[in-house]
Structure formats: C-alpha cells, structure tokens
Write a protein that holds these residues in place. Structure first.
Motif, PDB file in Angstrom:
ATOM      1  N   GLN A   1     -41.108 -65.395 -27.203  1.00 14.08           N
ATOM      2  CA  GLN A   1     -42.585 -65.384 -27.805  1.00 14.08           C
ATOM      3  C   GLN A   1     -42.925 -66.727 -28.598  1.00 14.08           C
ATOM      4  O   GLN A   1     -43.911 -66.579 -29.185  1.00 14.08           O
TER       5      GLN A   1
ATOM      6  N   GLU B   1     -43.044 -70.991 -28.127  1.00 20.50           N
ATOM      7  CA  GLU B   1     -42.640 -72.299 -27.175  1.00 20.50           C
ATOM      8  C   GLU B   1     -41.699 -72.884 -28.267  1.00 20.50           C
ATOM      9  O   GLU B   1     -41.556 -72.978 -29.438  1.00 20.50           O
TER      10      GLU B   1
ATOM     11  N   TYR C   1     -40.887 -75.945 -28.938  1.00 15.92           N
ATOM     12  CA  TYR C   1     -41.308 -76.881 -29.918  1.00 15.92           C
ATOM     13  C   TYR C   1     -41.905 -76.321 -31.177  1.00 15.92           C
ATOM     14  O   TYR C   1     -41.367 -76.722 -32.342  1.00 15.92           O
ATOM     15  N   ASN C   2     -42.634 -75.436 -31.037  1.00 15.42           N
ATOM     16  CA  ASN C   2     -43.122 -74.571 -32.251  1.00 15.42           C
ATOM     17  C   ASN C   2     -41.953 -73.983 -32.935  1.00 15.42           C
ATOM     18  O   ASN C   2     -42.013 -73.963 -34.100  1.00 15.42           O
TER      19      ASN C   2
ATOM     20  N   ARG D   1     -39.886 -76.405 -35.028  1.00 19.64           N
ATOM     21  CA  ARG D   1     -40.649 -76.871 -36.049  1.00 19.64           C
ATOM     22  C   ARG D   1     -40.608 -75.981 -37.192  1.00 19.64           C
ATOM     23  O   ARG D   1     -40.449 -76.364 -38.283  1.00 19.64           O
ATOM     24  N   ARG D   2     -40.947 -74.612 -36.803  1.00 24.17           N
ATOM     25  CA  ARG D   2     -40.979 -73.760 -37.691  1.00 24.17           C
ATOM     26  C   ARG D   2     -39.640 -73.520 -38.534  1.00 24.17           C
ATOM     27  O   ARG D   2     -39.677 -73.529 -39.950  1.00 24.17           O
TER      28      ARG D   2
ATOM     29  N   SER E   1     -39.199 -76.394 -40.855  1.00 24.58           N
ATOM     30  CA  SER E   1     -39.874 -76.461 -41.950  1.00 24.58           C
ATOM     31  C   SER E   1     -39.351 -75.295 -43.014  1.00 24.58           C
ATOM     32  O   SER E   1     -39.213 -75.597 -44.212  1.00 24.58           O
ATOM     33  N   LEU E   2     -38.910 -74.312 -42.464  1.00 29.73           N
ATOM     34  CA  LEU E   2     -38.100 -73.190 -43.253  1.00 29.73           C
ATOM     35  C   LEU E   2     -36.833 -73.806 -44.005  1.00 29.73           C
ATOM     36  O   LEU E   2     -36.724 -73.543 -45.197  1.00 29.73           O
TER      37      LEU E   2
ATOM     38  N   VAL F   1     -40.296 -81.238 -22.369  1.00 30.00           N
ATOM     39  CA  VAL F   1     -40.680 -81.322 -23.989  1.00 30.00           C
ATOM     40  C   VAL F   1     -40.334 -82.843 -24.087  1.00 30.00           C
ATOM     41  O   VAL F   1     -39.047 -83.130 -24.196  1.00 30.00           O
TER      42      VAL F   1
ATOM     43  N   GLY G   1     -40.866 -84.347 -27.219  1.00 25.35           N
ATOM     44  CA  GLY G   1     -40.552 -84.898 -28.852  1.00 25.35           C
ATOM     45  C   GLY G   1     -40.965 -86.073 -29.212  1.00 25.35           C
ATOM     46  O   GLY G   1     -41.765 -86.962 -28.596  1.00 25.35           O
ATOM     47  N   PRO G   2     -40.735 -86.943 -30.402  1.00 27.36           N
ATOM     48  CA  PRO G   2     -39.512 -86.155 -31.045  1.00 27.36           C
ATOM     49  C   PRO G   2     -40.146 -85.052 -32.182  1.00 27.36           C
ATOM     50  O   PRO G   2     -41.259 -84.800 -32.084  1.00 27.36           O
ATOM     51  N   LEU G   3     -39.401 -84.279 -32.869  1.00 25.30           N
ATOM     52  CA  LEU G   3     -39.774 -83.209 -33.482  1.00 25.30           C
ATOM     53  C   LEU G   3     -40.567 -84.082 -34.782  1.00 25.30           C
ATOM     54  O   LEU G   3     -40.067 -84.915 -35.280  1.00 25.30           O
ATOM     55  N   ASN G   4     -41.664 -83.298 -35.362  1.00 24.89           N
ATOM     56  CA  ASN G   4     -42.559 -84.032 -36.254  1.00 24.89           C
ATOM     57  C   ASN G   4     -42.184 -83.486 -37.561  1.00 24.89           C
ATOM     58  O   ASN G   4     -43.283 -83.062 -38.543  1.00 24.89           O
ATOM     59  N   VAL G   5     -40.958 -83.037 -37.919  1.00 26.35           N
ATOM     60  CA  VAL G   5     -40.599 -82.554 -39.108  1.00 26.35           C
ATOM     61  C   VAL G   5     -39.111 -83.298 -39.439  1.00 26.35           C
ATOM     62  O   VAL G   5     -38.453 -83.495 -38.444  1.00 26.35           O
TER      63      VAL G   5
END
Lengths: 321, 444
Positions: free
Chosen positions: A94, A96, A98-99, A102-103, A106-107, A174, A176-180
């Motif tokens: 459910q 991606e 990458y998303n 990130r989520r 962030s958490l 993918v 990257g890098p992750l933006n977090v």
C-alpha cells in the motif's frame, strides 16, 4: 524483567466489545491518548497499532479498526505521550518504499526516537525482502554526524556523509537519498507479526517479533538460528489475548510464561479496554513486586526500552579502520 | 466599509523562506528537523488568526549536486502529513494544509491519510494537490522518468475524482453510537466506491467518519492551462506566484472566469498569492534586515536554485554577471519558468541578480517596509481584484512570523481587512467556502 507492549484499539479486540463500551466516544483521539498514557504509566515499552492485516474495507465498518490511519495516529500520540514507544503497521502493498521510509523517519524525528514499523507483507516474499532492503538502505542515507550546521562556512551538511542508494533490482528502482535526517535511534525499529506460520521477512529482518500465543515459537527459534541471527538482536513477544481476572492468578500466568518460554515479553491484546484498565490497576502492581515490569526506565528511545542495539552506519567502521 | 475579509496562510519552512535563513545569527540551524520548532510556529500563526499553515513538499532532495546541496538547508525536512498530524493535536483552530503528489501516491492511501488528518484536527485538513515536476522525484519511484505534463494532469484529474468519492464513501451518521442492540454501522449510509479508470481501480470505503468539514479543503497552485482548469473544477483555494499587480489580476480573473462551466460561483474559490514580507518599525530597518540575509547567499546556491526553478540542469557555464541564456521550454514547471524569464528581460537582470532575487522570495512577491506599507500593498491587491488573501512566506522563522503577527496583523485588523477572531472550528468555516452536501444528509 520482561518487556510489555499494548495493542491499541478503541473498544478492545473482541468483535462485540463496542456494545459494552463506556459512554463518550472511545474512537476519539483524546480517548485513545488516555489509553496510551495508562500504558505509559504502567511501564509498558510500547503501544502497537495494527492495520487490519492490510485489508481495506469494501462495504462495512469494523469496530476493531481505529478510525485514523496508524502512522498518522502515532505522530499525533507521540507529541502528547512523551516516553512510551510506538509501533505502527503499514503494508508493503500500500505504500511506495520511498514514501514509507520517509513517513517512518519522520515519525522517529517527531517522537524523538520512539517509532517502529510493523512490516505487513504482500505475500510475495521476494518482493517484500527487496522492499525492506530499499527502506533499510534509505534509512542509511545520512551518517550520524552528516549535519554540521556550519554557519560561518555556509556548510549545512558534509556532502561525503550523504549516501545515494541507487537501488535497481527486480521490483524497485529507487535512487535516494532519503530527504529526512537520520533517525535519532539510528533507524526505526523493524517489527513483524507472526500468526500461525513463520514469515520469512520477519525472520530475516525484524528486530521485534510478536507471535501468536505459543505454538510456533520453536519453529521461529530454529529459523532464526538457521539464518545465524544472534538472539541478542531480536526481541520475541507473545501476543496475549486473555488472562485470569484474579490479579494473583494473572501474575502467576505471566510469571510462568516468562520462565518457561523463550519469549522476552508480552503484547497485550485484551478483549475490552476495561480488561486493560483492570490489568494496569490490579495486575501491574503484582508484576512489579515480582520484578517482571518496571514503571520507570532510564533510556528515552524505543531501542533503549527494548535493549536493542543502535544500528551503526555502514560507512562508520570503514572510516574507523 | 466592505465586509469582505482577507484569508491568510502561513507557509512554514524550517528556518525560513530565505535560502540562507539558516546562516542568520538568530537562526536555529536544525529547525527543519525539530518538531517543537514547528509546533511553536503553528501556535504563533494561530495566535495571529491565520486561516492555515501550509507545508510544501517534494518526494526527493532538491539538488542533485552534493556540494551545492550541502550549502543549503533544503535537502531534508519532515514528511508533511506526519508533521501536520503532530501539529493537529497541539493547536485548536488553525487549518493544516499539506502538499502531496498525485504522481507518487495512489488515491485510497492518500484519501485515507488526509481523512485521518481531518479527524485528528476536527475538520482542519487541506490537501495541496501537486503533480510533481522534478526528475529527482521520478527517480525515487520508477526508472521510466518524469511523465509528460499532459499525462501528469490526466492522472491528477482522475486521482482527485477518486479521492473525492472516497471522502463521500462514509455518510454522516454512518457510525451508530447506539450501544447494545443496534448495529455498529448503518450500511444505508455507506456508499462504496467502484472506480475504474485509465490510471486507477479503486474499491471500498474509508474506515473513518465523514469529515467535520464535509471533506478536506482542496488546494492547488498549478498555473498552466491544464492546472487552472483542474483548480477551477476541484479547488477551494488556489496559491499563485505573481510579481506585479497586473500579473496577479490577470491570473485572478482567468481562474475565476473558469468556474462557471463547472457550476461554481466566483466566490467559491479563494485565490491566495504568495507574499514575502520583510517588516520592521522603519523602512530603513526593514531594508537592513533584507540586506543582512542577501549577503549570506553563496553564488553557487543562488544560481543552482535559479536553475531548478527554470527546470534546467545547470547555469554554472554562464557568467554570473551576464543575462540569462535562452531557455528551452521543459515538461516541468512551465509557468514558473516563464515568470522568471519575463522578469529577467523586463528589468534587465543578471544571473546573480535573478538568483538573489529568487533565493529571497522564491518567485513570489516581496514587500519590504513598515507595517503600514506592507498592509497598503496587501490592501491594494486585495481590493483591486488580484487576491482574496495571501500565503505569507516570512524569510526567517520564528522571528519573521512573530513580526508579521505583532505588527502587520493588527494593522490589517484596524483597517477591517482581517478577522478579530476565528469564525468557526473548521478550515472550511474560516475560509467561508461552501461545504459539499453529503449524499446521505438528504436521506436523514
């Protein structure tokens, strides 16, 4: 000392618990928060949010579901409950990768290092393993000391400490890098729920494994051994749905189970929220006396609570040597 | 006096909108990854009675070259929806608008996530729909590359329809509080979605009560023809970037004129261009504040940012004191590109001039001066058909927002241009845009 987790639900895990629920709206955020604070006061290490085993409702509303998407609820709860950890379920089918990476990063920032991801697999274990690899790799986008905030030199981060993943395999591509930023506890904790069978993604990568009450435990231990995973890197928790009402009898049960099984603790999924209140009020004091739970903890992150190692960035040992 | 009131958004961003805000002596450099910083900003904006806070987004870092990227504070940030979930339970009235892409999400998951934000906030959620224009984002999701502009908007149209249907899938009163004897939910108030389209198949209902504001507020900023059409059909709020009042008026009239064909009234949509205010007690102080920030911009950073707004890879081959070269039109952000090229030609600006200008206000309208001067400029555009309100982009946080709340808001209130207190508890009530009827409220 055992670890304790609480499976949060508005009414309880029994399908008909809503019929006997207290007045007010147990699904409202404030009511859920007060359950979390109750668990926190009792010394629980984390709250766990399931997600309907990744099924989406087609034409009926379930009393077992929380009317907030779990990661969003964790974010909100973590700003109001300052110590307890949070595990949220999210399905690989459910989001991606990458998303999702990130989520959860962030958490982990919002909760100051108290977040974990319960991997709900898609059933395709090759895809799921690749998915977890992508997420894990994105979580290594930044080394611990990448951000230097050097105002005088105008250098926000050290460019050599940013890592581009460039993942390209069968299922995902993918860059990257992750933006977090890197997680305050290294990486969010990776968790798996096992029901009935040993799941390969959980066995190969989860640091916290919640198993349905008992029978598959020997299989799980054998699978972990076969993969060469050190017992110290994995916490195994038994999902407990019912216990005796009498506090002494309940404490006896938890004490017996903790001595006899290979598990490190328990996740409570009570039939009703009233059962959980009774547990924290009557059973927890008895467990404290027996040194099975402690209301006060020294650390601040979920890894601290669970005694899990902080992952070291792959570039660190390289630099050190 | 005309009773029409301005709507105001507080566009939040780490240490500030100025590209070198983080280097300012007053700046807390790690602000972008500090949740308490954002909670503080949201509460300042709420104290100022702003309609909403707004968070932009890209699902990637913003600069490919690590050396250039490392000189700015824009490579990492919170994921917007989880950030706003945290703000929702630490504020009470202010709207919470997050940007999310229709290219790299799917309708069920996104509609569900915004429904959660709407429930957590008691009806204060808004979705800024974007189609995502950068290659760096495309590379995080598939190897096929950036989709062409037209295809992105075709997908966005279908995405918006599916999301709206999902938000309508659970009617008012679907959850029964009844207790023993009754059922948990009323199936006659559920309206499962069965969407079959070119881009998506969506089935089911959201596991969430109907939004307290009917459904989340829809926001858009597309300035291309297809973007404006999507906004006219679906948006409650439109953000825009306009430099001159003439541009802003043309844009305003254009978007409002498109509403009729969708059965909507001009007042059903709030057009809120960006404004970058630099305010101080005297004009000289305001100018000094601005100069201090501009001097902190390294050429490499300003020019790289300009290149990214122009959707071209690199400008470093051209002399920084010379004019812009001819720019080929791209698939990406066509309208922003045109705006920059026009400004450069009109005012005969060098690459460095343009870079510094855009680094400061990032293509938005910049006003430097006293509270009265800033209020004058806003009032002029508000009264002359250029804006229904503004998305405020302070150069530095929190001081730029605190100054705006302490100095400009009272001036706007004195002039009767801005609310003294919130009209309601939902974002929709405060914006004063009509609520969609629940299909189920008619059956009650």
């Amino acid at each position: 000392m055992m670890h304790f987790g609480y499976s949060l639900s508005p009414f309880g895990h029994d399908e008909s618990a809503w019929r006997t629920a207290a007045s007010g709206d147990p699904s409202a955020f404030e009511a859920l928060l007060s359950q979390v604070l109750q668990a926190e006061r009792a010394g629980f290490d984390f709250v766990l949010l399931r997600d309907g085993e990744a099924r989406r409702p087609t034409d009926a509303l379930s009393p077992l579901a929380t009317p907030f998407e779990p990661t969003m609820l964790v974010s909100a709860l973590s700003t109001r409950a300052k110590w307890i950890g949070f595990l949220a379920a999210a399905a690989t089918s459910q989001h991606e990768p990458y998303n999702l990476a990130r989520r959860f990063s962030s958490l982990d920032l919002i909760s100051h290092g108290r977040a974990g991801w319960i991997v709900l697999g898609s059933g395709d274990s090759t895809r799921d393993r690749e998915y977890v690899d992508v997420v894990d790799g994105l979580w290594d986008s930044w080394e611990e000391d990448a951000f230097v905030y050097d105002k005088a030199d105008g250098r926000f981060f050290r460019p050599e400490k940013m890592h581009v993943l460039d993942h390209k395999r069968e299922h995902f591509s993918v860059r990257g890098p992750l933006n977090v930023n890197r997680s305050p506890q290294g990486k969010p904790v990776l968790a798996g729920l096992l029901a009935g069978a040993v799941d390969s993604v959980a066995v190969s990568s989860a640091e916290l494994i919640v198993v349905d009450d008992g029978p598959i435990l020997p299989d799980l231990m054998a699978s972990l051994d076969a993969l060469g995973r050190s017992r110290s890197e994995v916490r195994i928790m038994l999902d407990i749905r019912r216990w005796p009402e009498d506090p002494m009898a309940a404490a006896d049960l938890f004490e017996r189970r903790s001595a006899s099984s290979a598990a490190d603790g328990f996740v409570l999924s009570p039939p009703s929220t009233a059962c959980f209140s009774h547990f924290t009020e009557a059973v927890v004091p008895e467990l404290e006396k027996r040194n099975l739970i402690r209301p006060e903890h020294s650390g601040s992150t979920l890894r601290d609570h669970l005694g899990l190692p902080v992952p070291v960035h792959p570039a660190m040992p390289e630099r050190a040597s | 006096m005309n009773g029409r009131k301005m709507r105001l958004g507080a566009f939040l961003m780490a240490g500030g909108h100025h590209i070198s805000a983080w280097r300012h002596p007053d700046a807390f450099a790690p602000a972008g990854s500090d949740i308490d910083h954002f909670i503080t900003l949201a509460r300042i904006a709420e104290r100022g009675k702003f309609d909403m806070v707004f968070i932009e987004d890209a699902a990637a870092i913003r600069e490919r070259n690590p050396d250039k990227a490392s000189q700015a504070a824009r490579s990492t940030s919170f994921e917007p929806l989880s950030l706003l979930a945290a703000l929702a339970v630490n504020t009470s009235h202010i709207g919470l608008v997050a940007t999310a892409s229709t290219s790299y999400n799917e309708p069920y998951g996104l509609a569900r996530t915004f429904a959660a934000l709407d429930q957590l906030s008691g009806g204060r959620a808004g979705w800024n729909l974007v189609t995502s224009a950068s290659d760096l984002e495309a590379e995080n999701f598939a190897s096929a590359g950036l989709r062409p502009h037209a295809e992105r908007y075709e997908r966005a149209e279908e995405f918006a329809d599916a999301a709206l249907a999902l938000w309508d899938s659970v009617g008012d009163g679907a959850y029964l509080p009844g207790g023993a004897g009754s059922a948990f939910a009323d199936p006659s108030r559920l309206d499962p979605v069965h969407h079959r389209g070119k881009h998506f198949s969506v089935d089911g209902i959201l596991e969430s009560p109907r939004s307290p504001q009917g459904r989340p507020i829809m926001v858009q900023a597309g300035a291309s023809d297809t973007g404006k059409e999507l906004a006219a059909r679906t948006a409650d709020v439109v953000f825009a970037a306009s430099q001159t009042i003439a541009e802003a008026q043309a844009y305003y009239a254009d978007v409002k004129s498109r509403l009729g064909k969708y059965g909507r009234q001009p007042d059903d949509i709030r057009i809120m261009p960006g404004i970058s205010p630099i305010v101080a007690g005297t004009e000289a102080e305001a100018r000094a504040k601005y100069r201090q920030l501009q001097e902190l911009i390294p050429d490499a950073v300003g020019v790289a940012l300009l290149a990214s707004y122009l959707s071209i890879g690199d400008l470093s081959a051209y002399p920084v004191d010379g004019p812009l070269p001819d720019i080929p039109q791209t698939q990406a952000m066509q309208s922003r590109q045109q705006l920059i090229v026009d400004l450069g030609r009109r005012e005969n600006l060098s690459i460095r001039d343009l870079a510094r200008h855009f680094a400061g206000a990032r293509g938005h309208w910049q006003v430097i001066g006293t509270p009265a001067e800033i209020a004058d400029a806003m009032e002029e555009r508000f009264r002359l058909g250029a804006a229904d309100g503004f998305n405020v982009m302070p150069p530095l946080f929190p001081s730029g927002l605190e100054d705006f709340v302490a100095l400009v808001i009272p001036e706007l209130q004195r002039r009767g241009l801005f609310r003294q207190d919130y009209e309601g508890r939902t974002l929709r009530a405060n914006l004063g845009v009509p609520a969609p009827a629940s299909r189920h409220s008619l059956r009650a």
